[in-house]
Design a protein around this motif. Structure first.
Motif, PDB file in Angstrom:
ATOM      1  N   LEU A  39       0.835  -1.203   0.000  1.00 18.61           N
ATOM      2  CA  LEU A  39       0.000   0.000   0.000  1.00 18.61           C
ATOM      3  C   LEU A  39       0.871   1.256   0.000  1.00 18.61           C
ATOM      4  O   LEU A  39       0.630   2.190  -0.782  1.00 18.61           O
ATOM      5  CB  LEU A  39      -0.933  -0.011   1.217  1.00 18.61           C
ATOM      6  CG  LEU A  39      -1.758   1.240   1.448  1.00 18.61           C
ATOM      7  CD1 LEU A  39      -2.800   1.387   0.344  1.00 18.61           C
ATOM      8  CD2 LEU A  39      -2.421   1.192   2.799  1.00 18.61           C
ATOM      9  N   ALA A  40       1.898   1.274   0.848  1.00 17.58           N
ATOM     10  CA  ALA A  40       2.813   2.422   0.874  1.00 17.58           C
ATOM     11  C   ALA A  40       3.542   2.573  -0.457  1.00 17.58           C
ATOM     12  O   ALA A  40       3.693   3.685  -0.972  1.00 17.58           O
ATOM     13  CB  ALA A  40       3.813   2.257   2.016  1.00 17.58           C
ATOM     14  N   SER A  41       3.952   1.452  -1.035  1.00 18.55           N
ATOM     15  CA  SER A  41       4.624   1.490  -2.333  1.00 18.55           C
ATOM     16  C   SER A  41       3.693   2.025  -3.419  1.00 18.55           C
ATOM     17  O   SER A  41       4.116   2.778  -4.301  1.00 18.55           O
ATOM     18  CB  SER A  41       5.115   0.095  -2.696  1.00 18.55           C
ATOM     19  OG  SER A  41       5.633   0.071  -3.996  1.00 18.55           O
ATOM     20  N   SER A  42       2.440   1.646  -3.343  1.00 16.62           N
ATOM     21  CA  SER A  42       1.464   2.119  -4.325  1.00 16.62           C
ATOM     22  C   SER A  42       1.270   3.629  -4.237  1.00 16.62           C
ATOM     23  O   SER A  42       1.184   4.310  -5.264  1.00 16.62           O
ATOM     24  CB  SER A  42       0.132   1.397  -4.115  1.00 16.62           C
ATOM     25  OG  SER A  42      -0.854   1.912  -4.967  1.00 16.62           O
ATOM     26  N   VAL A  43       1.203   4.130  -3.021  1.00 11.14           N
ATOM     27  CA  VAL A  43       1.025   5.577  -2.850  1.00 11.14           C
ATOM     28  C   VAL A  43       2.242   6.327  -3.385  1.00 11.14           C
ATOM     29  O   VAL A  43       2.104   7.313  -4.121  1.00 11.14           O
ATOM     30  CB  VAL A  43       0.766   5.913  -1.367  1.00 11.14           C
ATOM     31  CG1 VAL A  43       0.802   7.412  -1.128  1.00 11.14           C
ATOM     32  CG2 VAL A  43      -0.568   5.351  -0.913  1.00 11.14           C
ATOM     33  N   VAL A  44       3.438   5.873  -3.059  1.00  9.75           N
ATOM     34  CA  VAL A  44       4.660   6.538  -3.536  1.00  9.75           C
ATOM     35  C   VAL A  44       4.754   6.463  -5.064  1.00  9.75           C
ATOM     36  O   VAL A  44       5.057   7.456  -5.725  1.00  9.75           O
ATOM     37  CB  VAL A  44       5.910   5.915  -2.873  1.00  9.75           C
ATOM     38  CG1 VAL A  44       7.179   6.412  -3.530  1.00  9.75           C
ATOM     39  CG2 VAL A  44       5.927   6.214  -1.388  1.00  9.75           C
TER      40      VAL A  44
END
Length: 130
Positions: A53-58
């Protein structure tokens, strides 16, 4: 990138990392196969979902468009982890792997290799269908 967004991403990464650590410790420390399945299928899956999820946002912010790859990986992970744990547990039952002695309900755990098939079970006889 906004400071509050960086803080939110860092928080999600830390929470995901904590869940990964807890799941990994559970995989090593729990007493038998049946209880060890809980570490990778529950905590570690949730930790990986947080990291993705964090990777997707970045990725979405840096590319300027929505990044779908991480969402597809997360969906695949959330679907396959419980299925694979179920198959591993069924295989352990077929091989008569006994659960930990403190497991509750052991009288209900009859190994799958000795269970009777369902009454509406159709078997193939002599290579012909009934």
């Amino acid at each position: 990138m906004a400071t509050w967004l960086e803080g939110l991403i860092a928080l999600v990464l830390i929470i995901g990392g904590v869940f990964l650590l807890i799941g990994s410790i559970g995989l090593v420390r729990l007493p038998d196969l049946y209880t060890r399945l809980h570490g990778p299928t529950k905590a570690t899956t949730l930790g990986m979902a947080g990291l993705l999820l964090a990777s997707s946002v970045v990725s979405s912010i840096t590319q300027g468009s929505i990044s779908v790859h991480e969402w597809l990986i997360t969906l695949f992970l959330l679907i396959t982890a419980p299925v694979s744990a179920n198959m591993i547990a069924k295989t352990a039952m077929h091989h008569d792997l006994t659960p930990w002695k403190r497991t509750k309900g052991q009288e209900l755990v009859d190994p799958a290799s000795r269970q009777a098939p369902p009454s509406d079970h159709h078997s193939v006889k002599d290579g012909k269908l009934p």
